[in-house]
Motif scaffolding. Structure first.
Motif, PDB file in Angstrom:
ATOM      1  N   PRO A   1       0.804  -1.237   0.000  1.00  0.00           N
ATOM      2  CA  PRO A   1       0.000   0.000   0.000  1.00  0.00           C
ATOM      3  C   PRO A   1       0.830   1.277   0.000  1.00  0.00           C
ATOM      4  CG  PRO A   1      -0.074  -1.045   2.159  1.00  0.00           C
ATOM      5  CD  PRO A   1       0.608  -2.011   1.221  1.00  0.00           C
TER       6      PRO A   1
ATOM      7  N   THR B   1      -0.935   4.633  -1.578  1.00  0.00           N
ATOM      8  CA  THR B   1      -1.665   5.573  -0.724  1.00  0.00           C
ATOM      9  C   THR B   1      -1.203   7.030  -0.825  1.00  0.00           C
ATOM     10  OG1 THR B   1      -0.284   4.944   1.176  1.00  0.00           O
ATOM     11  CG2 THR B   1      -2.415   3.828   0.936  1.00  0.00           C
TER      12      THR B   1
ATOM     13  N   TYR C   1      -8.181   3.597  -7.722  1.00  0.00           N
ATOM     14  CA  TYR C   1      -8.401   5.012  -7.417  1.00  0.00           C
ATOM     15  C   TYR C   1      -9.841   5.461  -7.688  1.00  0.00           C
ATOM     16  CZ  TYR C   1      -3.445   5.346  -6.578  1.00  0.00           C
ATOM     17  OH  TYR C   1      -2.179   5.148  -6.057  1.00  0.00           O
TER      18      TYR C   1
END
Length: 188
Positions: free
Chosen positions: A81, A85, A152
């Protein structure tokens, strides 16, 4: 090709069709399996597995490799991640491939040869991407781009303007990203 790619395919096959499906796919492809994440394996073995998967699914090999790319990106986003992120949009993430993500891959796997991308930003949510790889897995790149858009919350529209599989020197992908309401398939 690094074994992690094979591990991603194995995980997808087992997730979609159960634990025994991977062994069946290996049999269909005429392969033994046993892929270590850090091992190196011939690209031809991935091609054999994708071809067998396409036959099983009743789809083209190109569609099978796109689907694999899409699922792989989402799996990688779960496992790593920190690469995803920091970004809010697909374009922002994709622009990190050459300078952030692929150098990290090379640190972990010195012999890795990830693809190279040349980007031309055409707008806030629009890119022209030149894809270069000795493996010619442009369908996987398309799938991964679409997977990034899914991550996204965007929809990717990708036009393959030129392709090495059709004799071009490089693959050129024109990509736009929008919200679900911008998807022309929503009216279909």
């Amino acid at each position: 090709m690094k074994g992690i790619i094979f591990n991603l395919l194995e995980g997808q096959v087992e997730h979609q069709a159960g634990a025994s499906a991977w062994d069946g796919l290996l049999d269909d492809a005429g392969l033994d399996g046993g892929y270590s994440a850090i091992g190196d394996y011939p690209t031809s073995e991935l091609e054999q597995l994708v071809a067998a998967q396409a036959r099983r699914a009743g789809t083209t090999e190109r569609d099978a490799v796109r689907s694999f790319g899409h699922g792989s990106l989402l799996t990688l986003a779960e496992g790593f991640p920190d690469f995803f992120t920091p970004h809010d949009r697909t374009v922002d993430f994709l622009l990190t491939l050459n300078d952030v993500i692929h150098p990290q891959v090379r640190k972990l796997h010195a012999a890795a040869r990830p693809p190279e991308f040349d980007f031309t930003v055409l707008g806030d949510d629009e890119l022209r991407i030149v894809y270069r790889s000795h493996r010619h897995l442009c369908g996987m790149a398309e799938g991964m781009i679409a997977g990034a858009a899914t991550y996204y919350g965007q929809v990717a529209r990708i036009t393959h303007e030129a392709c090495v599989l059709d004799g071009a020197s490089d693959c050129v992908l024109h990509c736009t990203f929008g919200g679900p309401d911008d998807d022309p398939r929503a009216d279909a």
